[in-house]
Design a protein around this motif. Sequence first.
Motif, mmCIF file in Angstrom:
data_model
loop_
_atom_site.group_PDB
_atom_site.id
_atom_site.type_symbol
_atom_site.label_atom_id
_atom_site.label_comp_id
_atom_site.label_asym_id
_atom_site.label_seq_id
_atom_site.Cartn_x
_atom_site.Cartn_y
_atom_site.Cartn_z
ATOM 1 N N THR A 313 0.745 -1.020 -0.016
ATOM 2 C CA THR A 313 -0.391 0.067 -0.229
ATOM 3 C C THR A 313 0.820 1.047 -0.114
ATOM 4 O O THR A 313 2.430 1.589 -0.189
ATOM 5 C CB THR A 313 -0.745 -0.548 1.405
ATOM 6 O OG1 THR A 313 -0.415 -0.442 2.513
ATOM 7 C CG2 THR A 313 -1.459 -1.328 1.414
ATOM 8 N N ASP A 314 0.405 2.502 0.188
ATOM 9 C CA ASP A 314 1.251 3.442 -0.007
ATOM 10 C C ASP A 314 2.053 3.503 1.173
ATOM 11 O O ASP A 314 2.039 2.744 2.260
ATOM 12 C CB ASP A 314 0.483 4.659 -0.430
ATOM 13 C CG ASP A 314 -1.268 4.748 0.783
ATOM 14 O OD1 ASP A 314 -1.148 4.727 1.342
ATOM 15 O OD2 ASP A 314 -1.957 6.183 0.783
ATOM 16 N N GLU A 315 2.992 4.860 1.518
ATOM 17 C CA GLU A 315 3.265 5.193 3.303
ATOM 18 C C GLU A 315 2.430 5.407 4.355
ATOM 19 O O GLU A 315 2.891 4.991 4.880
ATOM 20 C CB GLU A 315 4.583 6.480 2.676
ATOM 21 C CG GLU A 315 4.814 6.469 4.010
ATOM 22 C CD GLU A 315 5.851 5.454 4.307
ATOM 23 O OE1 GLU A 315 6.651 5.569 5.551
ATOM 24 O OE2 GLU A 315 6.056 4.969 3.012
ATOM 25 N N ALA A 316 1.254 5.572 4.328
ATOM 26 C CA ALA A 316 0.319 5.786 4.996
ATOM 27 C C ALA A 316 -0.351 4.441 5.478
ATOM 28 O O ALA A 316 -0.440 4.705 6.830
ATOM 29 C CB ALA A 316 -0.919 6.990 3.988
ATOM 30 N N GLY A 317 -0.207 3.603 4.771
ATOM 31 C CA GLY A 317 -1.485 2.566 5.037
ATOM 32 C C GLY A 317 0.124 1.195 6.177
ATOM 33 O O GLY A 317 -0.155 0.835 6.710
ATOM 34 N N ARG A 318 1.288 1.568 4.887
ATOM 35 C CA ARG A 318 1.704 1.178 6.378
ATOM 36 C C ARG A 318 2.281 1.566 7.588
ATOM 37 O O ARG A 318 2.483 1.125 8.216
ATOM 38 C CB ARG A 318 3.564 0.505 5.284
ATOM 39 C CG ARG A 318 3.012 0.535 4.190
ATOM 40 C CD ARG A 318 4.834 0.343 3.396
ATOM 41 N NE ARG A 318 5.368 1.567 3.422
ATOM 42 C CZ ARG A 318 5.451 1.492 1.999
ATOM 43 N NH1 ARG A 318 4.660 0.926 0.697
ATOM 44 N NH2 ARG A 318 6.296 3.008 1.491
ATOM 45 N N ARG A 319 2.026 2.986 7.650
ATOM 46 C CA ARG A 319 2.699 3.608 8.564
ATOM 47 C C ARG A 319 0.748 3.348 9.986
ATOM 48 O O ARG A 319 1.460 3.097 11.045
ATOM 49 C CB ARG A 319 2.698 5.033 8.330
ATOM 50 C CG ARG A 319 3.664 5.161 7.784
ATOM 51 C CD ARG A 319 4.068 7.310 8.249
ATOM 52 N NE ARG A 319 3.779 7.685 9.979
ATOM 53 C CZ ARG A 319 3.782 8.654 9.997
ATOM 54 N NH1 ARG A 319 3.441 9.611 9.021
ATOM 55 N NH2 ARG A 319 3.912 9.463 11.055
ATOM 56 N N ILE A 320 0.311 2.785 9.603
ATOM 57 C CA ILE A 320 -1.163 2.349 10.256
ATOM 58 C C ILE A 320 -0.644 1.156 10.571
ATOM 59 O O ILE A 320 -1.119 0.857 12.046
ATOM 60 C CB ILE A 320 -2.748 2.668 9.315
ATOM 61 C CG1 ILE A 320 -2.735 3.761 8.945
ATOM 62 C CG2 ILE A 320 -3.067 1.415 9.911
ATOM 63 C CD1 ILE A 320 -4.298 3.864 7.951
ATOM 64 N N ARG A 321 0.033 0.243 10.229
ATOM 65 C CA ARG A 321 0.249 -1.063 10.852
ATOM 66 C C ARG A 321 1.722 -0.980 11.743
ATOM 67 O O ARG A 321 0.880 -1.568 12.555
ATOM 68 C CB ARG A 321 1.072 -2.410 9.466
ATOM 69 C CG ARG A 321 -0.404 -2.262 8.399
ATOM 70 C CD ARG A 321 0.432 -2.893 7.484
ATOM 71 N NE ARG A 321 -0.433 -3.563 6.180
ATOM 72 C CZ ARG A 321 -1.260 -4.681 6.654
ATOM 73 N NH1 ARG A 321 -1.624 -5.129 7.968
ATOM 74 N NH2 ARG A 321 -2.198 -4.726 5.886
ATOM 75 N N TYR A 322 2.426 0.301 11.519
ATOM 76 C CA TYR A 322 3.645 0.175 12.875
ATOM 77 C C TYR A 322 2.897 0.807 13.861
ATOM 78 O O TYR A 322 3.129 0.286 14.926
ATOM 79 C CB TYR A 322 3.937 1.266 12.036
ATOM 80 C CG TYR A 322 5.919 -0.134 11.440
ATOM 81 C CD1 TYR A 322 6.569 -0.361 11.670
ATOM 82 C CD2 TYR A 322 5.225 0.677 9.949
ATOM 83 C CE1 TYR A 322 6.744 -1.134 10.710
ATOM 84 C CE2 TYR A 322 5.963 -0.222 8.677
ATOM 85 C CZ TYR A 322 7.438 -0.774 9.669
ATOM 86 O OH TYR A 322 8.276 -1.605 9.143
ATOM 87 N N GLN A 323 1.812 2.054 14.189
ATOM 88 C CA GLN A 323 1.325 2.856 14.446
ATOM 89 C C GLN A 323 -0.326 1.661 15.118
ATOM 90 O O GLN A 323 0.677 2.105 16.490
ATOM 91 C CB GLN A 323 -0.147 3.871 14.216
ATOM 92 C CG GLN A 323 0.932 4.375 13.793
ATOM 93 C CD GLN A 323 -0.069 5.852 12.560
ATOM 94 O OE1 GLN A 323 -0.872 5.794 12.712
ATOM 95 N NE2 GLN A 323 1.421 6.677 12.329
ATOM 96 N N ARG A 324 -0.239 0.970 15.044
ATOM 97 C CA ARG A 324 -1.180 -0.214 15.187
ATOM 98 C C ARG A 324 -0.165 -0.633 16.327
ATOM 99 O O ARG A 324 -0.429 -1.408 17.776
ATOM 100 C CB ARG A 324 -1.783 -1.546 14.521
ATOM 101 C CG ARG A 324 -2.783 0.081 13.998
ATOM 102 C CD ARG A 324 -3.895 -1.408 13.073
ATOM 103 N NE ARG A 324 -4.828 -0.383 12.301
ATOM 104 C CZ ARG A 324 -5.917 -0.956 10.830
ATOM 105 N NH1 ARG A 324 -5.350 -2.201 10.612
ATOM 106 N NH2 ARG A 324 -6.623 -0.212 10.896
#
Length: 465
Positions: A313-324
């Motif tokens: 996915t885009d960068e925002a989608g990857r960051r969501i996984r790390y934030q979770r």
Amino acid sequence: MSDDTIRLVTIGRILRRRWRLLAILTVVGALVGYGTSMLFPPRYTASASVLLPGQWEERALLTQAEIATSSAVVDRAAAALGWKGVSAGELQDRVSAKTSDGNLIKISGTADTPEHAQRLCDQLAQQFVTFAARIAGDSTDPGTTTGPDALRQQVADTNRRITDLANAANPGQTVESVQVRTELEKLRTTLQEAMKKLDQTDPAANKAGMVVMGPAARPAGEAPPTRVQLILAGALLFFLLTVVGHLTAARMNRRLRTEPEIAAALGSVLLGTVDVPGERPAHRPEGVRPRSGLRRLMGIDTRWDVPAPLMSTDEAGRRIRYQRVCARLRDQLPAPRLLLVVVLDGDDVARRAAGQLAAEARSGPCPSSSSRGYPALRVVGVSVSRPMVPDRDSESGAVVVLSPGSWTAQQLAAVAEACADAGHEVVGVVSAVAVRGRPTRPADRPPDNATPALAVRSHEKGGSA
């Protein structure tokens, strides 16, 4: 893979991801086949047929085929050919004979040239017919009569005696003389019929009539295995051995591939799965062995027995996984504290995921916010052969980041034991999965999901992800 049935999709995955290695080893196999053909000179085979007239049983035909390749016949053929450096024992290994329909015996001979093969086959057929005629009863001494000819001579003598007895009988018309002549004629008829049946049923009576059905044809091509066949056989053998070797290695592989198995081996819980865009280093790092370039050229620098990486996915989608993942760590801990992020040496995907996870924890909400701050993370590398984790100082736990399909249960158990020895509790496991990155967008073009990105920042400031 070790417990799954080998299917065509597995073979296809080997062909797609190891095609360079397969091509190289196939060429090597072809070269080995070519080298083998150089050790064995070409051979040519010619054949001739010999007709056995009359009625023959199958067992008798097999006997004649054995006689055709016997030492008595081959020795005579070798003496007639007179080839230098070729003994009768060597010719014995180059000739063969087999029976076919129609009372035919097919004699074959193999030599180094087509001319020699033709001469060998013709000479062998001729010597076989001559030898068969001799053992059938023909003798070089005309004064000697044996076998069936002697029986025929005795029958002829008996017929003459019968004629003499019939003439010596009373020529009158008495009953006794008529009966004697009748009995003698019956005896003559019986002898003639017996000899006729003997001539029809005795194969030895017809052996002298064997006929060679023309000269042997000169062979136009080499006898198998030819050079081309050896080259193809070598290439196919190396190709199959490479595929079988991959399948055998996959069946013997004990690396854990699923997140529940990994978490159970470490004695902890799974915090989540994060994506890591696949990258290749622009230059060779220091300390990397020179043969790594050869591994990359042959296509064996990456695993073939793992699923193909999904599109990222885009960068925002990857960051969501790390934030979770950071949010789950925060919820599990009673208060914000420092944690060790344990990464095994050689796991490049996990190393990049750990770095991104630590950066995301630093940019998280501050500890004074309503959602509390993310725990501070410090990344440490651990050797696989002898895992050693730093002793507990200000840290109060460890998070293990690794990529699935890279480590066995014994290796992960050793890491968990090393963490326990250092006084660290494994509070969670993070699975790092390599994905294919999307092409970068132009700077003046906004991303398609700009609105969800703003919603993510509100989650970061206001509540749990």
